[in-house]
Design a protein around this motif. Structure first.
Motif, short mmCIF file in Angstrom:
data_model
loop_
_atom_site.label_atom_id
_atom_site.label_comp_id
_atom_site.label_asym_id
_atom_site.label_seq_id
_atom_site.Cartn_x
_atom_site.Cartn_y
_atom_site.Cartn_z
N GLY A 1 0.81 -1.22 0.00
CA GLY A 1 0.00 0.00 0.00
C GLY A 1 0.84 1.26 0.00
N ARG A 2 1.94 1.25 0.71
CA ARG A 2 2.81 2.42 0.75
C ARG A 2 3.89 2.29 -0.32
NH1 ARG A 2 5.35 3.83 6.49
NH2 ARG A 2 3.11 4.09 6.91
N PHE A 3 4.16 3.38 -1.05
CA PHE A 3 5.19 3.36 -2.09
C PHE A 3 6.52 2.98 -1.46
CE2 PHE A 3 8.33 5.53 -4.89
CZ PHE A 3 8.04 4.86 -6.06
N SER A 4 7.10 1.87 -1.91
CA SER A 4 8.26 1.30 -1.22
C SER A 4 9.47 1.13 -2.13
CB SER A 4 7.88 -0.06 -0.62
OG SER A 4 7.42 -0.93 -1.64
N LEU A 5 9.48 1.80 -3.28
CA LEU A 5 10.66 1.72 -4.16
C LEU A 5 11.72 2.72 -3.69
CD1 LEU A 5 8.90 1.35 -7.62
CD2 LEU A 5 9.55 -0.40 -5.98
N TYR A 6 12.87 2.67 -4.34
CA TYR A 6 13.97 3.54 -3.92
C TYR A 6 13.78 4.93 -4.53
CZ TYR A 6 16.00 -0.71 -2.14
OH TYR A 6 16.20 -1.87 -1.43
N GLN A 7 13.48 5.90 -3.67
CA GLN A 7 13.10 7.23 -4.13
C GLN A 7 14.26 7.98 -4.77
OE1 GLN A 7 9.94 9.09 -2.72
NE2 GLN A 7 9.30 7.64 -1.17
N ASP A 8 15.51 7.64 -4.40
CA ASP A 8 16.67 8.33 -4.96
C ASP A 8 17.12 7.73 -6.30
OD1 ASP A 8 16.78 10.10 -2.89
OD2 ASP A 8 18.28 8.98 -1.74
N LEU A 9 16.56 6.56 -6.66
CA LEU A 9 16.88 5.96 -7.95
C LEU A 9 15.88 6.42 -9.00
CD1 LEU A 9 17.73 2.23 -7.01
CD2 LEU A 9 19.28 4.20 -7.20
#
Length: 300
Positions: free
Chosen positions: A82-90
């Protein structure tokens, strides 16, 4: 390859998150788990994706046991929490490449599976994930969940906080993925999305209320529903709740959905009662039941 859930229970100290949950998802089915926040949807998803262990019960995913075969299951499922869990800096491309590498594959190898979704975010492939809009983040997360060609896809409230256009596009994508032979279990608090599933389970307070096709659940609604409107919504709701024969009163957009306890209900009688309450422009007319009406009735 489907999913079977048999008498699953899970508690956090004194809180019973899931209570004897049982259902099955057929191979290549789009199955919806429908319920409000706190109903137990995320807990169940974490158990089925081998991230949590249930206190009681058994479950299989793609014919594999969630306890005995947890390592093998992880190779065959895609999970979009449910929560965006990818790498935000990539960047978009870096995130996709990373997840493909983790599963020992490449973007090119399974490009056909993600092509319809990826072409919509490809113009922004060098943008960092943290700078994407809600709809774009959702599409990237789905691509990452699909990059290893899973047999079963778990989507936990994938459209929460996303604009209506992106929500519509997302469900169109799910239908296309289903046609490619992927079994999909999706959870949502949005009752209108329930109608887009093959079958649904309505869940509240960790318990399954009903399982059936959306059409069958709506058709089983036991009463006649009336749309009621007037010049003052707040006064209208309170007046209807005080009416001695009311069975249920729920705001529904610009109307109030009203059901009566009596078989021989007379709308004119209700209209006269509302006029005495100083309401004006009163309209009362029959309407069709919705999934939301069915859920509210079952949850009472």
């Amino acid at each position: 390859m489907g999913i079977t859930v048999s008498n699953i229970s899970k508690s956090y100290k004194d809180v019973k998150a899931l209570q004897n949950i049982s259902f099955d998802v057929k191979p290549n089915e789009l199955f919806g788990l429908i319920g409000p926040d706190g109903a137990g949807k995320t807990t169940l998803f974490r158990i089925l994706t081998t991230l949590l262990i249930a206190n009681e019960g058994q479950a299989t995913v793609a014919d594999l046991d969630v306890l005995k075969d947890f390592k093998e299951i992880r190779k065959h499922v895609g999970y979009m929490p449910g929560r965006f869990s990818l790498y935000q800096d990539l960047t978009i491309e870096e995130n996709l490449t990373f997840f493909a590498t983790i599963f020992g594959t490449t973007i090119e190898e399974n490009y056909e599976l993600i092509k319809d979704i990826y072409v919509q975010i490809e113009p922004f492939k060098d943008r960092r994930a943290g700078k994407l809009s809600g709809g774009m983040k959702q599409k990237l997360a789905l691509c990452c969940a699909l990059i290893h060609k899973p047999k079963v896809l778990f989507l936990d409230e994938p459209t929460t906080g996303v604009d209506p256009v992106s929500r519509k596009e997302f469900w169109e994508m799910l239908k296309r993925l289903q046609q490619k032979g992927i079994t999909i279990l999706v959870s949502t608090p949005y009752m209108d999305e329930a109608a887009l599933c093959d079958r649904i389970a309505l869940i509240q307070d960790g318990k399954i209320l009903q399982i059936d096709t959306p059409e069958a659940i709506v058709n089983q609604y036991p009463k006649t529903i009336y749309n009621v409107s007037a010049n003052n919504m707040y006064l209208l709701i309170n007046s209807l709740k005080a009416y001695p024969h009311q069975h249920s009163v729920y705001p529904f957009g610009e109307f109030v959905h009203y059901t009566d306890t009596r078989e021989g209900f007379n709308p004119e009688e209700l209209e006269q009662y509302l006029e005495v309450q100083n309401l004006l422009n009163i309209r009362i007319e029959k309407t069709e039941a919705t999934i939301e009406d069915s859920f509210m009735e079952l949850a009472k």
